[in-house]
Design an enzyme around this catalytic site. Structure first.
Site, PDB file in Angstrom:
ATOM      1  N   GLU A  87       0.813  -1.345  -0.142  1.00 32.52           N
ATOM      2  CA  GLU A  87       0.049   0.036  -0.038  1.00 32.52           C
ATOM      3  C   GLU A  87       0.811   1.210   0.030  1.00 32.52           C
ATOM      4  O   GLU A  87       2.059   1.280   0.535  1.00 32.52           O
ATOM      5  CB  GLU A  87      -0.847   0.184   1.311  1.00 32.52           C
ATOM      6  N   CYS A 113       3.012   8.378   1.625  1.00 37.12           N
ATOM      7  CA  CYS A 113       3.234   7.479   2.836  1.00 37.12           C
ATOM      8  C   CYS A 113       3.780   5.939   1.994  1.00 37.12           C
ATOM      9  O   CYS A 113       2.918   5.450   1.411  1.00 37.12           O
ATOM     10  CB  CYS A 113       2.139   7.447   3.735  1.00 37.12           C
ATOM     11  N   CYS A 120       5.770  -7.682   7.805  1.00 34.75           N
ATOM     12  CA  CYS A 120       6.632  -6.967   8.792  1.00 34.75           C
ATOM     13  C   CYS A 120       6.845  -8.308   9.646  1.00 34.75           C
ATOM     14  O   CYS A 120       5.990  -8.921  10.138  1.00 34.75           O
ATOM     15  CB  CYS A 120       5.866  -5.858   9.311  1.00 34.75           C
ATOM     16  N   CYS A 124       3.747  -6.260  15.867  1.00 33.86           N
ATOM     17  CA  CYS A 124       3.175  -5.417  16.737  1.00 33.86           C
ATOM     18  C   CYS A 124       1.659  -5.710  17.011  1.00 33.86           C
ATOM     19  O   CYS A 124       1.003  -6.101  16.057  1.00 33.86           O
ATOM     20  CB  CYS A 124       3.073  -3.912  16.295  1.00 33.86           C
ATOM     21  N   CYS A 127      -1.239  -3.838  14.990  1.00 27.65           N
ATOM     22  CA  CYS A 127      -0.902  -3.552  13.560  1.00 27.65           C
ATOM     23  C   CYS A 127      -1.632  -4.477  12.455  1.00 27.65           C
ATOM     24  O   CYS A 127      -1.107  -5.878  12.857  1.00 27.65           O
ATOM     25  CB  CYS A 127       0.581  -3.137  13.273  1.00 27.65           C
ATOM     26  N   CYS A 344      -2.275   1.427   8.207  1.00 29.40           N
ATOM     27  CA  CYS A 344      -1.628   0.597   7.405  1.00 29.40           C
ATOM     28  C   CYS A 344      -1.920  -0.841   7.415  1.00 29.40           C
ATOM     29  O   CYS A 344      -2.237  -1.421   8.383  1.00 29.40           O
ATOM     30  CB  CYS A 344       0.099   0.743   7.607  1.00 29.40           C
TER      31      CYS A 344
HETATM   32  N1  SAH Z   1       7.216  -0.178  11.126  1.00 28.42           N
HETATM   33  C1  SAH Z   1       7.475   1.152  11.274  1.00 28.42           C
HETATM   34  C2  SAH Z   1       6.516   2.110  10.099  1.00 28.42           C
HETATM   35  C3  SAH Z   1       5.243   1.653   9.622  1.00 28.42           C
HETATM   36  S1  SAH Z   1       3.994   1.575  10.711  1.00 28.42           S
HETATM   37  C4  SAH Z   1       6.673   1.847  12.625  1.00 28.42           C
HETATM   38  O1  SAH Z   1       6.408   0.772  13.134  1.00 28.42           O
HETATM   39  O2  SAH Z   1       7.054   2.850  12.870  1.00 28.42           O
HETATM   40  C5  SAH Z   1       3.447   3.232  10.767  1.00 28.42           C
HETATM   41  C6  SAH Z   1       2.705   3.707  11.991  1.00 28.42           C
HETATM   42  O3  SAH Z   1       1.509   3.275  11.565  1.00 28.42           O
HETATM   43  C7  SAH Z   1       3.291   3.205  12.971  1.00 28.42           C
HETATM   44  O4  SAH Z   1       3.481   4.417  14.011  1.00 28.42           O
HETATM   45  C8  SAH Z   1       2.255   2.286  13.720  1.00 28.42           C
HETATM   46  O5  SAH Z   1       2.199   2.333  15.010  1.00 28.42           O
HETATM   47  C9  SAH Z   1       1.101   2.999  12.981  1.00 28.42           C
HETATM   48  N2  SAH Z   1      -0.307   1.944  13.131  1.00 28.42           N
HETATM   49  C10 SAH Z   1      -0.153   0.558  12.991  1.00 28.42           C
HETATM   50  N3  SAH Z   1      -1.356   0.076  13.291  1.00 28.42           N
HETATM   51  C11 SAH Z   1      -2.371   1.125  13.400  1.00 28.42           C
HETATM   52  C12 SAH Z   1      -3.653   1.098  13.681  1.00 28.42           C
HETATM   53  N4  SAH Z   1      -4.398   0.302  13.816  1.00 28.42           N
HETATM   54  N5  SAH Z   1      -4.091   2.505  13.824  1.00 28.42           N
HETATM   55  C13 SAH Z   1      -3.409   3.681  13.788  1.00 28.42           C
HETATM   56  N6  SAH Z   1      -2.020   3.639  13.736  1.00 28.42           N
HETATM   57  C14 SAH Z   1      -1.416   2.345  13.552  1.00 28.42           C
HETATM   58 FE1  SF4 Z   2       5.705  -3.586  11.737  1.00 26.92          FE
HETATM   59 FE2  SF4 Z   2       3.347  -2.724  11.960  1.00 26.92          FE
HETATM   60 FE3  SF4 Z   2       4.759  -2.786  14.038  1.00 26.92          FE
HETATM   61 FE4  SF4 Z   2       5.277  -1.037  12.104  1.00 26.92          FE
HETATM   62  S1  SF4 Z   2       3.608  -0.934  13.405  1.00 26.92           S
HETATM   63  S2  SF4 Z   2       6.687  -2.388  13.084  1.00 26.92           S
HETATM   64  S3  SF4 Z   2       4.616  -2.024  10.238  1.00 26.92           S
HETATM   65  S4  SF4 Z   2       4.099  -4.619  12.878  1.00 26.92           S
END
Ligand code: SAH
Ligand code: SF4
Length: 361
Positions: A87, A113, A120, A124, A127, A344
């Site tokens: 994306e 973005c 990944c 997390c 995510c 994301c």
């Molecule tokens: N992996 C990197 C960059 C990609 S994620 C990182 O984690 O920083 C980009 C951002 O999207 C991160 O700050 C992450 O916490 C946020 N994100 C992930 N899932 C989300 C959700 N369900 N709602 C809002 N932000 C989210």
């Molecule tokens: Fe990976 Fe999603 Fe965690 Fe960013 S927020 S490090 S994309 S698992």
């Protein structure tokens, strides 16, 4: 499949081609005139055009889905050469500028973005990208292609001021070499000319790789996805915290070279009843003591089956007010493109679910 010529920086192309000046011409065709075939490169001799065509491709990905939000943001889903998808989001804000006669003009301000991986490894809990696991790193060309598609689809000229955030799918520091190459290709004045000061790398906090990034001295901005102020909670939300705890991240940030006028951004995902209390805000202030920082509060964006909930607006505002009262710059991420499954990984997940349903039917 032929490798993409978009993998090369100008310097690399110069070592590849004789005479050397052909490299600049090709760069110009790709990044300024935006042709999608070598055939169209009129000032390149036919023989070289054929050779290039035999050995390289330009674009290896295509748009498979596009969602336009009511606020003008656009979310793209790209299909890569092996069928995997990533994306990219174009955020459009209004920038007010003044004409020479003092009248106001409104220009769109763009932020793109970008994704750095398919899936990944970091995993997390909040995510959606993490759910599908890790598939593979993106090549530098696949990072570059995302932006070229967005420019082409929106008629954005190469000299436009555009910001890049590496906040799409994937952990950019887990794909550091290709990321660095893309950053260098974007900044080239013969190409898109996007200064590293307008490029922000967001990481979940891989401390040792933050140090590696620092050594590369790319001149980019750093954003840390902090999301929790104590290790216990952070480990639950982001298992990577067991390997790189908060203290190690803060130390790496202190070592990171920050441009004089810039600050390190700390992203703080606000999750209802988990980390949205004032106690957390107080701890955050202490953590940031002595670091040139700013905070970006993000509303957790729920998705079907997500284990967490979106926080109340009041709570987010109170959290912000507290930080501001302590002299910390703190913004709330606008819910840009909320109606286009903004967080994301959501568009990709929908597509995959759709495909799964298709096969069931
Ligand atoms: N992996 C990197 C960059 C990609 S994620 C990182 O984690 O920083 C980009 C951002 O999207 C991160 O700050 C992450 O916490 C946020 N994100 C992930 N899932 C989300 C959700 N369900 N709602 C809002 N932000 C989210
Ligand atoms: Fe990976 Fe999603 Fe965690 Fe960013 S927020 S490090 S994309 S698992």
């Amino acid at each position: 499949m032929k490798p993409s010529i978009l993998n090369y920086t100008l310097e690399e192309l110069e070592t590849l081609l004789t005479p050397k000046f052909r490299a600049k011409q090709i760069f110009n065709w790709i990044y300024n005139k935006r042709v999608d075939s070598f055939e169209e490169m009129q000032n390149i001799p036919k023989k070289l055009r054929n050779d290039l065509d035999l050995n390289y491709s330009i674009y290896n990905s295509s748009i498979v889905k596009k969602e336009v939000s009511s606020d003008g943001s656009i979310k793209y889903l790209f299909k890569l050469h092996d069928g995997h998808t990533v994306e990219t989001v174009l955020l459009r804000m209004r920038d007010t500028q003044y004409n020479e006669d003092g009248t106001i003009k409104h220009l769109p301000k763009y932020t793109v973005c970008l994704s750095s991986q398919v899936g990944c490894k970091v995993g997390c809990a909040f995510c959606l990208t993490a759910k599908g696991g890790f598939v593979r790193d993106l090549e530098a060309s696949e990072i570059v292609e995302q932006i070229l598609h967005v420019y082409n689809d929106n008629g954005i000229e190469s000299n436009r001021r555009v910001n890049i955030v590496y906040m799409g799918m994937g952990e950019p520091l887990d794909n550091l070499q290709n990321l660095a190459k893309a950053i260098n290709i974007f900044k080239d004045p013969n190409g898109l000319s996007i200064s590293p000061h307008r490029q922000t790398v967001s990481t979940s906090g891989l401390s040792s790789k933050i140090d590696k990034l620092a050594k590369m001295d790319l001149g980019i901005n750093l954003a840390i996805s902090l999301h929790a102020v104590d290790d216990h909670l952070r480990e639950k939300l982001m298992p990577i915290n067991r390997a790189y705890n908060i203290a190690s991240i803060m130390d790496a940030v202190r070592r990171f070279p920050v441009n004089l006028r810039k600050k390190v951004m700390f992203e703080y995902l606000m999750i209802k009843d988990i980390n949205d209390d004032i106690e957390s805000a107080k701890k955050l202030v202490k953590l940031l003591n002595g670091i040139k920082s700013k905070v970006n509060l993000i509303y957790f964006n729920p998705y079907p089956g997500s284990p967490f909930q979106r926080p109340e607006t009041q709570k987010v505002k109170k959290f912000q007010e507290y930080l501001l009262s302590k002299g910390i710059i703190c913004t709330i991420r606008e819910s840009k493109g909320l109606d286009i499954s903004a967080a994301c990984g959501q568009l990709r997940e929908q597509k995959l679910l759709g495909e799964a349903n298709d096969t069931v039917r």
